[in-house]
Enzyme design. Structure first.
Site, PDB file in Angstrom:
ATOM      1  N   GLY A 193      11.111  39.078  48.808  1.00 14.73           N
ATOM      2  CA  GLY A 193      11.241  38.273  49.763  1.00 14.73           C
ATOM      3  C   GLY A 193      10.056  37.413  49.571  1.00 14.73           C
ATOM      4  CB  SER A 194       8.838  34.824  51.878  1.00 14.58           C
ATOM      5  OG  SER A 194       8.723  35.439  53.072  1.00 14.58           O
ATOM      6  CB  VAL A 197       7.918  38.682  54.629  1.00  9.96           C
ATOM      7  CG1 VAL A 197       8.142  39.882  55.325  1.00  9.96           C
ATOM      8  CG2 VAL A 197       8.451  37.642  55.940  1.00  9.96           C
ATOM      9  N   GLY A 198       5.489  39.359  52.401  1.00 11.04           N
ATOM     10  CA  GLY A 198       4.952  40.348  51.587  1.00 11.04           C
ATOM     11  C   GLY A 198       3.709  40.679  52.162  1.00 11.04           C
ATOM     12  CD  GLU A 215      10.323  42.167  41.595  1.00  9.46           C
ATOM     13  OE1 GLU A 215      10.504  40.885  41.227  1.00  9.46           O
ATOM     14  OE2 GLU A 215       9.807  43.292  40.778  1.00  9.46           O
ATOM     15  CB  CYS A 249      13.128  34.569  43.449  1.00  7.35           C
ATOM     16  SG  CYS A 249      14.125  35.619  42.360  1.00  7.35           S
TER      17      CYS A 249
HETATM   18  P1  NAD Z   1      11.837  36.840  53.802  1.00 12.28           P
HETATM   19  O1  NAD Z   1      10.683  37.249  53.211  1.00 12.28           O
HETATM   20  O2  NAD Z   1      11.958  36.134  55.032  1.00 12.28           O
HETATM   21  O3  NAD Z   1      12.919  38.099  54.261  1.00 12.28           O
HETATM   22  C1  NAD Z   1      12.745  39.284  53.293  1.00 12.28           C
HETATM   23  C2  NAD Z   1      13.077  40.592  53.925  1.00 12.28           C
HETATM   24  O4  NAD Z   1      12.016  40.885  54.776  1.00 12.28           O
HETATM   25  C3  NAD Z   1      14.318  40.532  54.905  1.00 12.28           C
HETATM   26  O5  NAD Z   1      15.142  41.862  54.665  1.00 12.28           O
HETATM   27  C4  NAD Z   1      13.851  40.582  56.311  1.00 12.28           C
HETATM   28  O6  NAD Z   1      14.531  41.256  57.224  1.00 12.28           O
HETATM   29  C5  NAD Z   1      12.388  41.077  56.227  1.00 12.28           C
HETATM   30  N1  NAD Z   1      11.425  40.596  57.256  1.00 12.28           N
HETATM   31  C6  NAD Z   1      11.467  39.293  57.646  1.00 12.28           C
HETATM   32  N2  NAD Z   1      10.181  39.127  58.238  1.00 12.28           N
HETATM   33  C7  NAD Z   1       9.715  40.126  58.404  1.00 12.28           C
HETATM   34  C8  NAD Z   1       8.646  40.705  59.397  1.00 12.28           C
HETATM   35  N3  NAD Z   1       7.898  39.809  59.809  1.00 12.28           N
HETATM   36  N4  NAD Z   1       8.131  41.941  59.102  1.00 12.28           N
HETATM   37  C9  NAD Z   1       8.885  42.974  58.415  1.00 12.28           C
HETATM   38  N5  NAD Z   1      10.279  42.349  57.867  1.00 12.28           N
HETATM   39  C10 NAD Z   1      10.513  41.152  57.582  1.00 12.28           C
HETATM   40  O7  NAD Z   1      12.618  36.325  52.735  1.00 12.28           O
HETATM   41  P2  NAD Z   1      14.117  35.596  52.493  1.00 12.28           P
HETATM   42  O8  NAD Z   1      14.006  34.122  53.215  1.00 12.28           O
HETATM   43  O9  NAD Z   1      15.265  36.404  52.781  1.00 12.28           O
HETATM   44  O10 NAD Z   1      14.096  34.917  50.937  1.00 12.28           O
HETATM   45  C11 NAD Z   1      13.310  34.082  50.432  1.00 12.28           C
HETATM   46  C12 NAD Z   1      12.038  34.515  49.746  1.00 12.28           C
HETATM   47  O11 NAD Z   1      12.230  35.555  48.766  1.00 12.28           O
HETATM   48  C13 NAD Z   1      11.704  33.325  48.611  1.00 12.28           C
HETATM   49  O12 NAD Z   1      10.100  33.403  48.861  1.00 12.28           O
HETATM   50  C14 NAD Z   1      12.143  33.767  47.341  1.00 12.28           C
HETATM   51  O13 NAD Z   1      11.350  33.218  46.410  1.00 12.28           O
HETATM   52  C15 NAD Z   1      11.989  35.400  47.503  1.00 12.28           C
HETATM   53  N6  NAD Z   1      12.735  35.914  46.505  1.00 12.28           N
HETATM   54  C16 NAD Z   1      12.109  36.637  45.348  1.00 12.28           C
HETATM   55  C17 NAD Z   1      12.947  37.350  44.554  1.00 12.28           C
HETATM   56  C18 NAD Z   1      12.449  38.027  43.409  1.00 12.28           C
HETATM   57  O14 NAD Z   1      13.087  38.918  42.849  1.00 12.28           O
HETATM   58  N7  NAD Z   1      11.163  38.025  43.123  1.00 12.28           N
HETATM   59  C19 NAD Z   1      14.361  37.293  44.595  1.00 12.28           C
HETATM   60  C20 NAD Z   1      14.860  36.578  45.645  1.00 12.28           C
HETATM   61  C21 NAD Z   1      14.048  35.975  46.597  1.00 12.28           C
END
Ligand code: NAD
Length: 457
Positions: A193-194, A197-198, A215, A249
């Site tokens: 994810g982002s 949030v990471g 990731e 991503c």
């Molecule tokens: P996101 O970080 O918003 O969400 C990812 C996950 O985290 C979801 O399951 C969501 O429910 C959970 N989440 C969201 N907010 C949270 C919080 N406050 N506390 C705990 N969990 C929470 O990401 P997104 O919008 O779904 O995806 C886009 C991002 O992911 C982009 O930055 C993209 O580059 C990245 N991404 C990376 C890869 C990779 O393989 N490196 C692949 C796809 C996407």
């Protein structure tokens, strides 16, 4: 709303149940792991229409593209694991030094336990199930927390996964459910994810000393040198940005093009974008993202070569090219994650490298050149999760290569053997017999014993 694979279970009960399965030793034998991987494979093939339809419902990507980008690579990941699992599980002998003789030393890979996979919405099946392939191969039990922004896929996975695979559960939900899961003190958290949030995930996991794989994303550059085949470069960069509307991503986020070929590159780019999209706008996942992308375009400055703001009612956006945006514009600061491509003019490869190095380390970096010296210089100086030279995104498709970020684009990796290692612990084992006991090891260190030891040190 929280639902789990066994609908009646709460989150603590779900984890407790998986822990019991793991503690019983069920997941350790090769045969169990193979059976689950075969189950995943059957899920992906038998339920292909249902999964493709669900992806289309959430992302409007079209069923064919859904299968091509989400399901096919996941099946490939399963097949690779099935082919190599026996070899991965084999203990690896290492030499034993004199002081530990007579003995045998080896590394034995052991499963971690109950692990959590948190996935995003943009490739909702692949990014949920590919980490699961690695975790099941490693002999772990898996809780999957798919994205609430892909609700149809999440519901389909929650319904179907338990029919095909044991030792897994799906918890449907958002931030609260994720935090509750981490608070169960699991054995590993694998988050895609982002970066924002990471940080939250890593902080929460640290309370339990739960190790994390992150990731993440970031701004992945594509550099076009004057030694590039410009037509090919334009087409392959546009391909990376058109795929899933740039919501990938490892999509090329922006282009750094050498001054002497800038205009010609932009001409080619315009033509290939027309070819690849037919001039039609591309689907965007949500109003929030449509608004965010429109704002990036409005504040970019520079020269807009094609495209424009998103249509928040239709949830679409035309492929947008901005030549030389303002250096401090948001479009050059945050990850774009949509069909907007800034093209920035640079003086040469070293200028491009310096610009890349001044930001966070990208998840992917792309270089277009036919000059081998430029390729080597780029590889030597640019730190990135992965690199494709003369194409975009394809390094992801090579099963022998690790996939993961570095620095701000993530920590840890997976795919193939790399994923198996991420989801297992490298247990160090030394086995000694008892018939012979090396006297040298024991105090008092005096006389001949001391002299021998001194010679060894
Ligand atoms: P996101 O970080 O918003 O969400 C990812 C996950 O985290 C979801 O399951 C969501 O429910 C959970 N989440 C969201 N907010 C949270 C919080 N406050 N506390 C705990 N969990 C929470 O990401 P997104 O919008 O779904 O995806 C886009 C991002 O992911 C982009 O930055 C993209 O580059 C990245 N991404 C990376 C890869 C990779 O393989 N490196 C692949 C796809 C996407």
């Amino acid at each position: 709303m929280t639902t789990t694979a066994s609908a009646a279970r709460t989150i603590p009960q779900t984890v407790e149940h998986l822990r019991a399965v793991f503690d019983a030793g069920t997941t350790r034998p090769l045969i169990w792991r193979r059976r689950q991987l075969e189950g995943l494979r059957r899920l992906l093939t038998e339920q292909r229409p249902a999964l493709a339809e669900a992806i289309d419902a959430d992302l409007r990507r079209g069923r064919f593209e859904a299968a091509l980008f989400d399901l096919v690579p996941t099946v490939a990941e399963v097949d690779h694991a099935l082919k190599h699992l026996r070899g991965w599980m084999r203990p690896q002998r290492v030499p034993t030094p004199l002081l530990a003789e007579p003995g045998r030393s080896w590394v034995q890979r052991e499963p971690l336990g109950v692990v959590l996979v948190i996935s995003p919405w943009n490739y909702p099946v692949h990014l949920a199930l590919a980490p699961m392939v690695a975790a099941l191969a490693a002999g772990d039990c898996v809780v999957l927390k798919p994205s609430e922004l892909a609700p149809t896929v999440s519901a389909v996975l929650a319904r179907l996964l338990p029919e095909y695979v044991e030792g897994t559960a799906v918890v449907v939900g958002a931030a609260d459910e994720t935090m509750q899961l981490i608070d169960q003190g699991l054995d590993h958290v694998f988050f895609t994810g982002s970066p924002a949030v990471g940080r939250i995930i890593m902080r929460a996991a640290s309370e339990h000393l739960t190790p994390v794989t992150l990731e993440l994303g970031g701004k992945s550059p594509a550099v076009v040198s004057r030694s590039a085949n410009l037509r090919v470069a334009a087409k392959r960069i546009a391909f990376g940005k058109v795929t899933n509307s740039g919501q990938t991503c490892i999509a090329p986020d922006y282009v750094l093009v050498e001054r002497s070929v800038r205009d010609e590159f932009l001409r080619h780019l315009d033509e290939v974008v027309e070819q690849l999209t037919g001039g039609a706008p591309l689907p965007i996942v949500s109003e929030r993202h449509a608004d965010r992308l429109s704002k990036l375009v409005a504040s970019a400055g520079g020269e807009r070569m094609r495209g424009g703001p998103a249509d928040r009612n239709a949830l679409t956006m035309p492929f947008t090219v901005i030549a030389d945006p303002l250096e401090d514009a948001d479009v050059m600061a945050e990850e774009i994650f949509g069909p907007v491509l800034p093209v920035v003019t640079v003086d040469g490869l070293d200028d491009a490298i310096a610009r890349i190095r001044s930001g966070g380390r990208p998840l992917a970096a792309y270089l277009f050149t036919r000059d081998g010296r430029e390729q080597r210089r780029f590889l030597d100086r640019v730190s990135a999760g992965g690199v494709t030279i003369n194409h975009t995104m394809l390094h992801l498709q090579v099963p022998g290569l690790p996939f993961g970020g570095v620095g701000t684009s993530g920590t840890g990796n997976y795919h193939g053997r790399w994923g198996f290692e991420t989801f297992s612990h490298a247990k160090a084992v030394l086995r000694q017999g008892t018939r012979f006991d090396l006297p040298l090891l024991y105090p008092p260190y005096v006389g001949r014993r001391r002299r021998v030891l001194e010679r060894m040190l």
